[in-house]
Motif scaffolding. Sequence first.
Motif, PDB file in Angstrom:
ATOM      1  N   LEU A  27       1.076  -1.364  -0.372  1.00 47.40           N
ATOM      2  CA  LEU A  27      -0.426   0.124  -0.212  1.00 47.40           C
ATOM      3  C   LEU A  27       0.736   1.285   0.142  1.00 47.40           C
ATOM      4  CD1 LEU A  27      -2.809   1.201   0.229  1.00 47.40           C
ATOM      5  CD2 LEU A  27      -2.256   1.598   2.881  1.00 47.40           C
ATOM      6  N   ALA A  28       0.844   2.201  -0.754  1.00 45.59           N
ATOM      7  CA  ALA A  28       1.552   3.240  -0.918  1.00 45.59           C
ATOM      8  C   ALA A  28       0.426   4.307  -0.788  1.00 45.59           C
ATOM      9  CB  ALA A  28       2.109   3.555  -2.243  1.00 45.59           C
ATOM     10  N   SER A  29       1.189   5.221  -0.185  1.00 40.46           N
ATOM     11  CA  SER A  29      -0.162   6.241   0.206  1.00 40.46           C
ATOM     12  C   SER A  29       0.805   7.677  -0.054  1.00 40.46           C
ATOM     13  CB  SER A  29      -0.207   6.167   1.141  1.00 40.46           C
ATOM     14  OG  SER A  29      -1.070   5.300   2.761  1.00 40.46           O
TER      15      SER A  29
ATOM     16  N   TYR B 196      -3.200  16.152  -8.298  1.00 36.29           N
ATOM     17  CA  TYR B 196      -4.489  14.798  -7.500  1.00 36.29           C
ATOM     18  C   TYR B 196      -5.001  15.038  -6.134  1.00 36.29           C
ATOM     19  CZ  TYR B 196      -2.189  11.752 -10.684  1.00 36.29           C
ATOM     20  OH  TYR B 196      -1.883  10.263 -11.985  1.00 36.29           O
ATOM     21  N   PRO B 197      -5.757  15.741  -6.049  1.00 30.00           N
ATOM     22  CA  PRO B 197      -6.395  16.778  -5.311  1.00 30.00           C
ATOM     23  C   PRO B 197      -7.008  16.376  -3.876  1.00 30.00           C
ATOM     24  CG  PRO B 197      -8.439  17.083  -6.766  1.00 30.00           C
ATOM     25  CD  PRO B 197      -7.287  16.100  -7.854  1.00 30.00           C
ATOM     26  N   ARG B 198      -6.982  14.502  -3.792  1.00 29.30           N
ATOM     27  CA  ARG B 198      -6.988  14.056  -2.919  1.00 29.30           C
ATOM     28  C   ARG B 198      -5.891  12.729  -2.327  1.00 29.30           C
ATOM     29  NH1 ARG B 198     -12.613  14.517  -1.429  1.00 29.30           N
ATOM     30  NH2 ARG B 198     -12.214  12.596  -0.021  1.00 29.30           N
ATOM     31  N   GLU B 199      -6.092  12.580  -1.012  1.00 32.62           N
ATOM     32  CA  GLU B 199      -4.828  11.479  -1.107  1.00 32.62           C
ATOM     33  C   GLU B 199      -5.456  10.737  -1.760  1.00 32.62           C
ATOM     34  OE1 GLU B 199      -3.922  12.163   3.824  1.00 32.62           O
ATOM     35  OE2 GLU B 199      -5.211  11.079   2.870  1.00 32.62           O
ATOM     36  N   ARG B 200      -4.232   9.777  -2.297  1.00 32.50           N
ATOM     37  CA  ARG B 200      -3.936   8.479  -3.260  1.00 32.50           C
ATOM     38  C   ARG B 200      -3.831   7.220  -2.306  1.00 32.50           C
ATOM     39  NH1 ARG B 200      -1.093   9.255  -8.891  1.00 32.50           N
ATOM     40  NH2 ARG B 200      -0.211  10.489  -7.130  1.00 32.50           N
ATOM     41  N   HIS B 201      -4.289   6.754  -1.695  1.00 36.03           N
ATOM     42  CA  HIS B 201      -4.086   5.470  -1.154  1.00 36.03           C
ATOM     43  C   HIS B 201      -3.796   4.051  -3.007  1.00 36.03           C
ATOM     44  CE1 HIS B 201      -4.633   7.576   2.598  1.00 36.03           C
ATOM     45  NE2 HIS B 201      -5.926   7.804   2.185  1.00 36.03           N
ATOM     46  N   VAL B 202      -3.185   3.238  -2.688  1.00 43.30           N
ATOM     47  CA  VAL B 202      -2.344   2.520  -4.435  1.00 43.30           C
ATOM     48  C   VAL B 202      -2.621   1.261  -3.898  1.00 43.30           C
ATOM     49  CG1 VAL B 202      -1.540   2.104  -6.285  1.00 43.30           C
ATOM     50  CG2 VAL B 202      -2.120   4.726  -5.555  1.00 43.30           C
TER      51      VAL B 202
ATOM     52  N   VAL C 105      -3.391  -2.633  -8.270  1.00 37.81           N
ATOM     53  CA  VAL C 105      -4.791  -3.648  -7.721  1.00 37.81           C
ATOM     54  C   VAL C 105      -6.049  -2.362  -7.747  1.00 37.81           C
ATOM     55  CG1 VAL C 105      -6.290  -5.083  -6.318  1.00 37.81           C
ATOM     56  CG2 VAL C 105      -3.452  -5.692  -7.670  1.00 37.81           C
ATOM     57  N   GLN C 106      -6.011  -1.572  -6.752  1.00 35.84           N
ATOM     58  CA  GLN C 106      -6.752  -0.562  -6.826  1.00 35.84           C
ATOM     59  C   GLN C 106      -6.591   0.779  -6.161  1.00 35.84           C
ATOM     60  OE1 GLN C 106      -9.695  -2.852  -4.972  1.00 35.84           O
ATOM     61  NE2 GLN C 106     -11.314  -0.960  -4.679  1.00 35.84           N
ATOM     62  N   THR C 107      -6.978   1.369  -6.016  1.00 37.15           N
ATOM     63  CA  THR C 107      -6.680   2.792  -5.269  1.00 37.15           C
ATOM     64  C   THR C 107      -8.381   3.488  -4.410  1.00 37.15           C
ATOM     65  OG1 THR C 107      -4.996   3.573  -7.640  1.00 37.15           O
ATOM     66  CG2 THR C 107      -6.340   5.309  -5.834  1.00 37.15           C
ATOM     67  N   PHE C 108      -7.672   3.976  -3.513  1.00 39.61           N
ATOM     68  CA  PHE C 108      -8.713   4.629  -2.418  1.00 39.61           C
ATOM     69  C   PHE C 108      -8.562   6.517  -2.696  1.00 39.61           C
ATOM     70  CE2 PHE C 108      -7.766   0.265  -1.559  1.00 39.61           C
ATOM     71  CZ  PHE C 108      -9.490  -0.196  -2.072  1.00 39.61           C
ATOM     72  N   ALA C 109      -9.600   6.685  -2.488  1.00 35.88           N
ATOM     73  CA  ALA C 109      -9.269   8.928  -2.725  1.00 35.88           C
ATOM     74  C   ALA C 109      -9.742   8.787  -1.131  1.00 35.88           C
ATOM     75  CB  ALA C 109     -10.205   9.290  -3.606  1.00 35.88           C
ATOM     76  N   GLY C 110      -8.534   9.932  -0.427  1.00 31.98           N
ATOM     77  CA  GLY C 110      -8.594  10.333   1.059  1.00 31.98           C
ATOM     78  C   GLY C 110      -8.709  11.899   0.924  1.00 31.98           C
TER      79      GLY C 110
END
Length: 199
Positions: A41-43, A50-56, A70-75
């Motif tokens: 997990l790279a944050s 990218y105006p939001r944090e990305r948790h890749v 695999v998937q990216t979550f917007a924080g």
Amino acid sequence: AVVSTQSTGADREGKMLGTVLPSPPGAISSVSYEPSQSLVLASYKPGTKYPRERHVLMTLDTETTTVTEVQTFAGSTQQTIRSRSSLMRCPDNDQHVMVCAGNQADGVVNVWTRPSTGNKDCLQKLECSRDMGPILAMGGLRTGGSDHLVALTNQRVVQYKWQPPEGHLEKADFVTVDDHLITRARNRYERDMEFPERH
């Protein structure tokens, strides 16, 4: 860049050798690894592009030292101080992992699951009051036969307990934390974060 380290028998001094892994561009704030499924997990901090944090979330092939997204979550939309997210196995399902990240803008801890139920919505938003200071780091803890998520802020440690069979976290009713322990945890966090930012 994300760097993978591994020991080598040829190195008699027992040093770790680093390999730079291809990863999405941006200013990385933290990296977490889940060994049982070889997940990384790279944050990334928010910025102009990218105006939001990305948790890749990525899989790591240890043989070829390559990663696959695999998937990216917007924080959160802001990160006033460097924050460390965490990747941990779901307590009631070893095939699932939880992505846990502090949201400094909203004063909550975001928790996602993977595999998800077909969307990227948060499993939970755990309250972590802003008057405690920004969320700095978090990690999993098993004690007394129960699983917990522990979040470190500027002023205290907040503990969330996993509640089976409902399958969710909730703030523990009673948390006894020594002030000295908070100081040690904060000092370790600050020491670990002493590295130059890369863009």
